[in-house]
Scaffold this active site. Structure first.
Site, PDB file in Angstrom:
ATOM      1  N   GLN A 167       0.843  -1.205   0.000  1.00 57.62           N
ATOM      2  CA  GLN A 167       0.000   0.000   0.000  1.00 57.62           C
ATOM      3  C   GLN A 167       0.871   1.245   0.000  1.00 57.62           C
ATOM      4  OE1 GLN A 167      -2.736  -0.413   3.282  1.00 57.62           O
ATOM      5  NE2 GLN A 167      -3.939  -1.976   2.227  1.00 57.62           N
ATOM      6  N   ASP A 314      -2.125 -11.575   4.329  1.00 56.38           N
ATOM      7  CA  ASP A 314      -3.561 -11.618   4.623  1.00 56.38           C
ATOM      8  C   ASP A 314      -4.042 -13.029   4.971  1.00 56.38           C
ATOM      9  OD1 ASP A 314      -3.800  -8.896   4.251  1.00 56.38           O
ATOM     10  OD2 ASP A 314      -4.365  -9.073   2.142  1.00 56.38           O
ATOM     11  N   LYS A 341      -3.711  -4.262  11.180  1.00 54.83           N
ATOM     12  CA  LYS A 341      -4.700  -4.552  10.128  1.00 54.83           C
ATOM     13  C   LYS A 341      -6.076  -4.081  10.620  1.00 54.83           C
ATOM     14  CE  LYS A 341      -1.916  -6.234   7.088  1.00 54.83           C
ATOM     15  NZ  LYS A 341      -1.672  -5.440   5.880  1.00 54.83           N
TER      16      LYS A 341
HETATM   17  C1  S3P Z   1      -2.802  -4.588  -0.019  1.00 53.59           C
HETATM   18  C2  S3P Z   1      -1.611  -4.682   0.655  1.00 53.59           C
HETATM   19  C3  S3P Z   1      -1.484  -5.319   1.972  1.00 53.59           C
HETATM   20  C4  S3P Z   1      -2.683  -6.208   2.284  1.00 53.59           C
HETATM   21  C5  S3P Z   1      -3.980  -5.542   1.967  1.00 53.59           C
HETATM   22  C6  S3P Z   1      -4.044  -5.161   0.493  1.00 53.59           C
HETATM   23  C7  S3P Z   1      -2.812  -3.903  -1.325  1.00 53.59           C
HETATM   24  O1  S3P Z   1      -1.415  -4.312   2.964  1.00 53.59           O
HETATM   25  O2  S3P Z   1      -2.658  -6.601   3.631  1.00 53.59           O
HETATM   26  O3  S3P Z   1      -5.058  -6.414   2.250  1.00 53.59           O
HETATM   27  O4  S3P Z   1      -3.793  -4.048  -2.077  1.00 53.59           O
HETATM   28  O5  S3P Z   1      -1.834  -3.218  -1.630  1.00 53.59           O
HETATM   29  P1  S3P Z   1      -0.018  -3.659   3.400  1.00 53.59           P
HETATM   30  O6  S3P Z   1       0.507  -2.940   2.225  1.00 53.59           O
HETATM   31  O7  S3P Z   1      -0.341  -2.704   4.507  1.00 53.59           O
HETATM   32  O8  S3P Z   1       0.835  -4.795   3.851  1.00 53.59           O
END
Ligand code: S3P
Length: 428
Positions: A167, A314, A341
């Site tokens: 993210q 996840d 989370k």
């Molecule tokens: C996601 C990245 C992950 C994941 C989330 C979706 C994404 O989060 O846990 O469900 O779509 O980039 P983080 O980037 O915080 O690890």
């Protein structure tokens, strides 16, 4: 309160196509919105999180139509977004929030982002701070939502990410598209690379070096709308992969599941534990895809450390469940990200698993689980902690006991998989 289905006498059987990938659905709307021309997304995930993204971009002046799981985005170009008079509601969606922060950082207007109670406790400085090094101007509320982004001219940076987070990486990529020169990002560990792959498909100029962690993004004002079919979400398929592995006598096939290597950690872990999985991959030009056939198996314990976490982030609640039936002691460490989370997933898993009499010990960054201890229901009222993935893992755990169980907050599944309980019923 929902009554959960308990141990099915014959196991799980049948074939299922899981809904579209959440990460890819979000990015399809975002990249479609800032492209020129039309983007068509088939098998789009119509869950609450992805609908938050869809509504936010409509509010930013992007015409978007949805007919079932087909979404048509009429792109307005990177400079065609319009200010919204009302704050944008991010709902429960961390992905929408963090990615949109990066995109709005380089726009010519001001936007306020708000979210639900859970999202409003999640850390946003991990995005605002690196964006500030590019010249972004944004205020958070003590590091959380509400966030106000005042668009600025951005400059390129050479930045080493402090958390292994797709993210955060994606927010910086979306900002870098609007910067004055190419930006270089260095990840701590490789994380899901959907933004990189999709940006390339939409005409962006982004390269990942052979080390797998150095990413260079060129500014690119002209992206072109695309048509794509969203693969089935590996993170949704994972619930049934786990169920079929653990419930004796099961054999199921999951069709057209996304098999991007940055997402298949559970598949690898299941194989290492002695799971019975066969993969029929399909040739594709975009994201890798295939059918998975899973049969029940006796599982061995596993040790997982920090390097393995991003590809299974996840699915870790499911790894804990697999470990709780394996014939030994498993250790999962390096997973402190689980604490930030939708809920603190380490604490939620430990609390709920203990209600089932599972021998689980909480670590600051993971858990230790002894799968040899027989389960015994101590408290039949489970709680999803307002977290979709906790709700679903408990729905699967219930298939391993004979005592009827209740689930508080089962409705949380709407966030990523509204049809979860119906699809599970189909396999029982
Ligand atoms: C996601 C990245 C992950 C994941 C989330 C979706 C994404 O989060 O846990 O469900 O779509 O980039 P983080 O980037 O915080 O690890």
């Amino acid at each position: 309160m929902r009554t959960l289905k308990t141990k099915p006498a014959q196991g799980l059987h049948g074939e299922l196509t899981v809904p579209g990938d959440k990460s890819i659905s979000h990015r399809g709307i975002m990249l479609g919105a800032i492209s020129e021309g039309t983007t068509t997304l088939t098998h789009f995930l119509t869950s609450a999180d992805c609908l938050s993204t869809l509504a936010a971009f409509q509010q930013l002046g992007v015409p978007i139509e949805r007919d079932g799981t087909t979404v048509t985005v009429h792109g307005v170009g990177l400079h065609g977004l319009k200010p919204s008079s009302e704050p944008l509601d991010m709902g429960n969606s961390g992905t929408t929030t963090r990615l949109i922060m990066g995109l709005l950082a380089g726009q010519s207007f001001k936007t306020t982002l708000v979210g639900d109670d859970s999202l409003s406790t999640r850390p946003m400085r991990r995005v605002s701070e690196p964006l500030a090094t590019m010249g972004a101007k944004m205020t958070t509320t003590d590091g959380h939502l509400p966030v106000t982004v005042t668009g600025q001219k951005l400059h390129a940076v050479h930045y080493q990410l402090k958390v292994a987070s797709a993210q955060v990486k994606s927010a910086l990529i979306l900002a870098a598209l609007q910067a004055d020169d190419p930006t270089t990002l260095i990840e701590k560990l490789p994380t899901r690379d959907h933004t990189e792959r999709m940006l390339t498909a939409f005409g962006g100029d982004i390269q990942t070096a052979a080390d797998g962690v150095t990413i260079t993004v060129a500014p690119q004002p002209h992206l072109t709308g695309q048509s794509m079919t969203v693969p089935g979400d590996m993170s949704s398929a994972a619930f049934f992969m786990t169920a079929a592995s653990l419930v004796p006598g099961s054999k199921i096939t999951l069709k057209d599941v996304g098999l991007n290597k940055t997402r298949t950690g559970l598949l690898e872990i299941l194989k290492t534990m002695g799971g019975n999985v066969s993969i029929k991959s399909e040739p594709t030009t975009g994201e890798p895809l295939g059918d998975l056939t899973i049969q029940s198996a006796d599982l061995k314990p596993i040790n997982i450390g920090k390097d393995q976490i991003p590809a299974v982030i996840d699915e870790l609640p499911l790894v804990a469940l697999l470990a709780a039936k394996a014939n030994g002691i498993s250790r999962i460490t390096g997973a402190e990200e689980l604490r930030v989370k939708e809920t603190d997933r380490i604490s939620a898993i430990v609390t709920e698993f203990k209600k089932l009499g599972i021998a689980i010990e909480e670590l600051p960054d993971g858990f230790v689980i002894d799968g040899r201890q027989p389960w015994h229901v101590v408290d039949p009222v489970l709680d999803a902690h307002d977290d979709h993935r906790i709700g679903m893992v408990l729905g699967i755990a219930a298939l391993l006991v004979e005592t009827p169980l209740q689930l508080k907050g089962a409705d949380s599944v709407r966030i990523s998989y509204p049809e979860f309980f119906d699809d599970l019923d189909q396999l029982l």
